[in-house]
Scaffold this motif. Structure first.
Motif, PDB file in Angstrom:
ATOM      1  N   SER A   3       0.925  -1.352   0.112  1.00  7.49           N
ATOM      2  CA  SER A   3       0.388  -0.094  -0.411  1.00  7.49           C
ATOM      3  C   SER A   3       1.003   1.105  -0.046  1.00  7.49           C
ATOM      4  N   HIS A  30       2.274  -0.016   4.715  1.00 10.40           N
ATOM      5  CA  HIS A  30       1.881   0.637   4.196  1.00 10.40           C
ATOM      6  C   HIS A  30       2.506   2.169   3.419  1.00 10.40           C
ATOM      7  N   ASP A 342      -6.367   2.802  -2.812  1.00  5.57           N
ATOM      8  CA  ASP A 342      -5.156   2.813  -3.250  1.00  5.57           C
ATOM      9  C   ASP A 342      -5.199   1.905  -4.264  1.00  5.57           C
ATOM     10  N   GLU A 345      -1.861  -0.759  -4.505  1.00  7.06           N
ATOM     11  CA  GLU A 345      -1.669  -1.063  -3.849  1.00  7.06           C
ATOM     12  C   GLU A 345      -1.202  -2.538  -4.413  1.00  7.06           C
TER      13      GLU A 345
END
Length: 388
Positions: A3, A30, A342, A345
């Motif tokens: 992410s 992330h 997102d 990703e």
């Protein structure tokens, strides 16, 4: 799977065990750019999984001797341009090496300084040693689990280290970072595992305050007393997990196991729970786990097989979500939570390496670039060392 939702956030993680590296993994998963500063010699052998340590994925590990003035300077340089620092030592340790909050704020007033410990930065036990089991014991959570006639079972180190420690630290440093972005001023985040576990027990405390939870272990809705919320052994020595709390799910559970006896009509009559548990145990024990698959497939019955780590990594649902899976003989663990908007990703073959990300994201001095074997800022990337 990666992410990018935290892309641009720079983090220095000081090597520790348990909650601090879990927080570092969450931030790196992330998109944060995380540099992990490790001590010479590494972790004790009983805790060191080497290159198989999933907790250490996604960041560059830099071994620095903080007693060496040059290497201490490298650490201080990284901290001076970081957004977030995380550490998991006892109170006073970072101050003694010269990297406590006051020293770091002098260089970087907007720094968020995240500290995770068992008992917190102050209080009578602040300097006490311990591990997950000690912190969840003191918080009252451990007492609430298990059979009343046996010692409390150990929930691995999931509750104290990771839920009450690492996740609380991650939440705290990101909340403080949001404020620092607005105000230009950082602060210290005191993430104590006893505090975190106590917060996780909020619902149980509420039930206790309302007279809905007994201090007697094994006498409550979620601690194994309820016949519709516990595990039962199958004929082949496996286990079937039941979580049919709400009335319509309880009704589906009864249908799936053919529990037609009127005994089971009074779901919440605690006087009948011991007999209900015994009857259900006998029913479940008559079949193997595989023979219960049709019941498990009933959507509303809230039945699940208790899977081993290896079995879980092969389950179709977890494979479909890339939650778990095998990479050769190793179990690969996906990221959580997911951000469905997102669009970056999905990982690609052209994704930059951890070292390339660090080199691009951090304003490193020439001396630190040379120490890392990074090219100068105006030179093309040709290869790096010290990548974790």
């Amino acid at each position: 799977m990666t992410s990018k939702i935290l892309a641009g956030v720079r983090v220095v993680e000081f090597d520790a065990i348990g909650p601090a590296p879990f927080c570092g993994m969450m931030l790196a998963d992330h998109g944060a750019s995380v540099v992990r500063i490790a001590r010479p010699g590494g972790q004790p052998p009983t805790l060191d999984a080497g290159s198989s340590d999933v907790l250490l994925r996604g960041r560059l590990t830099l071994t620095l001797d903080l007693k060496d003035p040059v290497e201490f300077g490298h650490a201080r340089e990284l901290v001076s341009t970081a957004d977030i620092l995380i550490e998991g030592y006892r109170p006073g340790v970072m101050e003694r090496v010269g990297l406590g909050p006051d020293a770091c704020f002098a260089d970087n007033p907007r720094l968020v300084y995240g500290r995770v410990t068992g008992y917190g930065q102050h209080g009578p036990l602040a300097q006490q040693t311990g591990h997950d089991i000690n912190f969840i014991a003191l918080s009252g959570a451990l007492h609430a689990m298990g059979d009343p006639d046996l010692p409390p079972p150990l929930p691995l180190n999931l509750l104290g280290d990771f839920a009450g420690g690492g996740l609380m630290l991650a939440f705290g440093v990101l909340a403080a970072h949001l404020q620092a972005v607005r105000s230009g001023r950082g602060q210290v985040v005191d993430a104590a595992m006893v505090d975190g576990v106590a917060a996780l027990m909020a619902m149980i405390h509420g039930w206790r305050n309302a007279g809905m939870w007994s201090s007697q272990r094994g006498d409550n809705l979620l601690d194994g007393a309820a016949p519709f919320y516990r595990c039962y052994a199958t004929r082949d020595g496996r286990f079937l997990a039941v979580g049919a709390i709400e009335p319509r799910f309880y009704a589906a559970f009864r249908r799936a196991l053919n529990l037609t006896d009127p005994l089971f009509d009074a779901q919440l009559d605690r006087r009948l729970w011991p007999e209900m548990r015994a009857r259900i145990a006998a029913v479940v024990a008559a079949r193997t786990l595989a023979e219960w698959q049709q019941a498990i497939d009933e959507p509303d019955a809230c039945l699940s097989p208790v899977l081993s780590l290896e079995e879980a990594a092969l389950h179709p649902h977890l494979l479909a979500r890339q939650t778990l899976g095998f990479a050769d003989d190793a179990i690969a663990v996906g990221i959580a939570p997911r951000f469905l908007s997102d669009h970056a990703e999905a990982a690609t073959l052209s994704a930059p390496s951890v070292a390339e990300t660090i080199a691009a994201a951090w304003p490193l001095s020439d001396s630190l670039r040379a120490f890392l074997a990074f090219p100068a800022a105006d030179e093309p990337a040709t290869g790096y060392r010290r990548e974790g």
